[in-house]
Design a protein around this motif. Sequence first.
Motif, PDB file in Angstrom:
ATOM      1  N   GLN A   7     -76.523 -39.478 -33.776  1.00 37.20           N
ATOM      2  CA  GLN A   7     -76.001 -38.862 -34.990  1.00 37.20           C
ATOM      3  C   GLN A   7     -76.568 -37.469 -35.241  1.00 37.20           C
ATOM      4  N   ASP A   8     -77.670 -37.093 -34.583  1.00 34.76           N
ATOM      5  CA  ASP A   8     -78.244 -35.756 -34.736  1.00 34.76           C
ATOM      6  C   ASP A   8     -77.683 -34.756 -33.724  1.00 34.76           C
ATOM      7  N   ALA A   9     -76.872 -35.220 -32.810  1.00 34.76           N
ATOM      8  CA  ALA A   9     -76.303 -34.340 -31.789  1.00 34.76           C
ATOM      9  C   ALA A   9     -75.217 -33.455 -32.412  1.00 34.76           C
ATOM     10  N   PRO A  10     -75.047 -32.242 -31.878  1.00 34.03           N
ATOM     11  CA  PRO A  10     -73.992 -31.372 -32.413  1.00 34.03           C
ATOM     12  C   PRO A  10     -72.605 -31.930 -32.120  1.00 34.03           C
ATOM     13  N   ASP A  11     -71.654 -31.556 -32.960  1.00 35.09           N
ATOM     14  CA  ASP A  11     -70.269 -31.948 -32.745  1.00 35.09           C
ATOM     15  C   ASP A  11     -69.648 -31.157 -31.593  1.00 35.09           C
ATOM     16  N   GLU A  12     -70.123 -29.923 -31.414  1.00 34.74           N
ATOM     17  CA  GLU A  12     -69.658 -29.071 -30.319  1.00 34.74           C
ATOM     18  C   GLU A  12     -70.834 -28.274 -29.768  1.00 34.74           C
ATOM     19  N   VAL A  13     -70.837 -28.038 -28.468  1.00 34.55           N
ATOM     20  CA  VAL A  13     -71.785 -27.142 -27.819  1.00 34.55           C
ATOM     21  C   VAL A  13     -70.953 -26.147 -27.024  1.00 34.55           C
ATOM     22  N   ILE A  14     -71.188 -24.858 -27.283  1.00 31.78           N
ATOM     23  CA  ILE A  14     -70.373 -23.818 -26.656  1.00 31.78           C
ATOM     24  C   ILE A  14     -71.296 -22.827 -25.954  1.00 31.78           C
ATOM     25  N   GLU A  15     -71.043 -22.574 -24.683  1.00 39.29           N
ATOM     26  CA  GLU A  15     -71.749 -21.528 -23.956  1.00 39.29           C
ATOM     27  C   GLU A  15     -70.905 -20.260 -23.993  1.00 39.29           C
ATOM     28  N   ASN A  16     -71.573 -19.114 -24.066  1.00 36.85           N
ATOM     29  CA  ASN A  16     -70.896 -17.819 -24.107  1.00 36.85           C
ATOM     30  C   ASN A  16     -69.871 -17.756 -25.238  1.00 36.85           C
ATOM     31  N   PHE A  17     -70.330 -18.109 -26.422  1.00 34.41           N
ATOM     32  CA  PHE A  17     -69.500 -18.119 -27.627  1.00 34.41           C
ATOM     33  C   PHE A  17     -69.073 -16.703 -27.999  1.00 34.41           C
ATOM     34  N   HIS A  18     -67.802 -16.549 -28.378  1.00 35.94           N
ATOM     35  CA  HIS A  18     -67.269 -15.262 -28.829  1.00 35.94           C
ATOM     36  C   HIS A  18     -66.123 -15.545 -29.786  1.00 35.94           C
ATOM     37  N   VAL A  19     -66.246 -15.019 -31.007  1.00 31.15           N
ATOM     38  CA  VAL A  19     -65.164 -15.172 -31.978  1.00 31.15           C
ATOM     39  C   VAL A  19     -64.958 -13.829 -32.675  1.00 31.15           C
ATOM     40  N   THR A  20     -63.704 -13.489 -32.937  1.00 34.29           N
ATOM     41  CA  THR A  20     -63.357 -12.258 -33.637  1.00 34.29           C
ATOM     42  C   THR A  20     -62.572 -12.626 -34.893  1.00 34.29           C
ATOM     43  N   PHE A  21     -63.010 -12.107 -36.041  1.00 33.45           N
ATOM     44  CA  PHE A  21     -62.293 -12.308 -37.291  1.00 33.45           C
ATOM     45  C   PHE A  21     -61.402 -11.097 -37.511  1.00 33.45           C
ATOM     46  N   ILE A  22     -60.106 -11.354 -37.668  1.00 30.85           N
ATOM     47  CA  ILE A  22     -59.103 -10.293 -37.773  1.00 30.85           C
ATOM     48  C   ILE A  22     -58.364 -10.432 -39.085  1.00 30.85           C
ATOM     49  N   ASP A  23     -58.112  -9.298 -39.749  1.00 29.91           N
ATOM     50  CA  ASP A  23     -57.329  -9.286 -40.986  1.00 29.91           C
ATOM     51  C   ASP A  23     -56.259  -8.220 -40.845  1.00 29.91           C
ATOM     52  N   SER A  24     -55.013  -8.591 -41.003  1.00 29.16           N
ATOM     53  CA  SER A  24     -53.864  -7.673 -40.891  1.00 29.16           C
ATOM     54  C   SER A  24     -53.872  -6.929 -39.562  1.00 29.16           C
ATOM     55  N   GLY A  25     -54.252  -7.618 -38.494  1.00 29.41           N
ATOM     56  CA  GLY A  25     -54.233  -7.033 -37.157  1.00 29.41           C
ATOM     57  C   GLY A  25     -55.418  -6.149 -36.835  1.00 29.41           C
ATOM     58  N   VAL A  26     -56.410  -6.088 -37.720  1.00 28.90           N
ATOM     59  CA  VAL A  26     -57.575  -5.221 -37.519  1.00 28.90           C
ATOM     60  C   VAL A  26     -58.837  -6.080 -37.435  1.00 28.90           C
ATOM     61  N   SER A  27     -59.674  -5.835 -36.412  1.00 30.16           N
ATOM     62  CA  SER A  27     -60.938  -6.555 -36.275  1.00 30.16           C
ATOM     63  C   SER A  27     -61.859  -6.216 -37.430  1.00 30.16           C
ATOM     64  N   LYS A  28     -62.481  -7.244 -38.011  1.00 30.18           N
ATOM     65  CA  LYS A  28     -63.426  -7.065 -39.119  1.00 30.18           C
ATOM     66  C   LYS A  28     -64.849  -7.396 -38.687  1.00 30.18           C
ATOM     67  N   VAL A  29     -65.014  -8.525 -37.984  1.00 27.52           N
ATOM     68  CA  VAL A  29     -66.317  -8.994 -37.537  1.00 27.52           C
ATOM     69  C   VAL A  29     -66.134  -9.698 -36.201  1.00 27.52           C
ATOM     70  N   GLU A  30     -67.121  -9.532 -35.330  1.00 29.55           N
ATOM     71  CA  GLU A  30     -67.102 -10.173 -34.023  1.00 29.55           C
ATOM     72  C   GLU A  30     -68.485 -10.778 -33.795  1.00 29.55           C
ATOM     73  N   ILE A  31     -68.543 -12.044 -33.363  1.00 26.73           N
ATOM     74  CA  ILE A  31     -69.819 -12.723 -33.159  1.00 26.73           C
ATOM     75  C   ILE A  31     -69.901 -13.232 -31.722  1.00 26.73           C
ATOM     76  N   PHE A  32     -71.066 -12.996 -31.087  1.00 28.43           N
ATOM     77  CA  PHE A  32     -71.340 -13.453 -29.729  1.00 28.43           C
ATOM     78  C   PHE A  32     -72.641 -14.255 -29.731  1.00 28.43           C
ATOM     79  N   SER A  33     -72.697 -15.289 -28.897  1.00 25.16           N
ATOM     80  CA  SER A  33     -73.944 -16.031 -28.706  1.00 25.16           C
ATOM     81  C   SER A  33     -73.912 -16.690 -27.337  1.00 25.16           C
ATOM     82  N   ASN A  34     -75.070 -16.726 -26.676  1.00 26.04           N
ATOM     83  CA  ASN A  34     -75.122 -17.368 -25.363  1.00 26.04           C
ATOM     84  C   ASN A  34     -74.971 -18.880 -25.458  1.00 26.04           C
ATOM     85  N   LEU A  35     -75.553 -19.479 -26.504  1.00 23.99           N
ATOM     86  CA  LEU A  35     -75.456 -20.918 -26.695  1.00 23.99           C
ATOM     87  C   LEU A  35     -75.265 -21.206 -28.177  1.00 23.99           C
ATOM     88  N   THR A  36     -74.223 -21.941 -28.501  1.00 26.38           N
ATOM     89  CA  THR A  36     -73.874 -22.223 -29.898  1.00 26.38           C
ATOM     90  C   THR A  36     -73.689 -23.725 -30.078  1.00 26.38           C
TER      91      THR A  36
END
Length: 161
Positions: free
Chosen positions: A11-40
């Motif tokens: 029950q303490d294990a993560p629901d997801e484990v992601i290597e080389n995580f990358h997400v971009t938040f976009i509003d009206s077709g324009v990038s606002k924030v971008e997040i990178f992590s080696n292990l998430t």
Amino acid sequence: MNEIQKVTFNQDAPDEVIENFHVTFIDSGVSKVEIFSNLTEVYNKPESITLFKDSVRVNFFSPNGELTSTLFAQSGNVNSTTGKMFVQDSVRLYNIEKKQTLESENLYWNQKKKSIYTNSPVVVKTPKAYFYGDGIQTTQEFSEYTFLKPRGTFLLNDSVN
């Protein structure tokens, strides 16, 4: 099936484990924030918490989509419920246009207010000066900032990087 869950479920294990995580938040077709992590690691209960391990980088963009500043740290987490991120260990916030860097051991980023703050010791390095303080509040672009408790002396020098 219940027997298998008893053996394999943690029950303490993560629901997801992601290597080389990358997400971009976009509003009206324009990038606002971008997040990178080696292990998430993503945890959905009791709150939606995302842990960034083995480095995290956040790119902040202007309203027209130009990269304005970058936040680096060794680790961090974001609470999706509150919209706040905490980063720690070798934290640096860099404003590209002003060529200035904020260094601290930890910072908070409030996504809703688009602000960054800490009560920890900080140093701000500009092309011509170093400034020291305990705590700071700034915009996520790091274009304006206020020391909570300025301290020490500062160095004005044409050769400071």
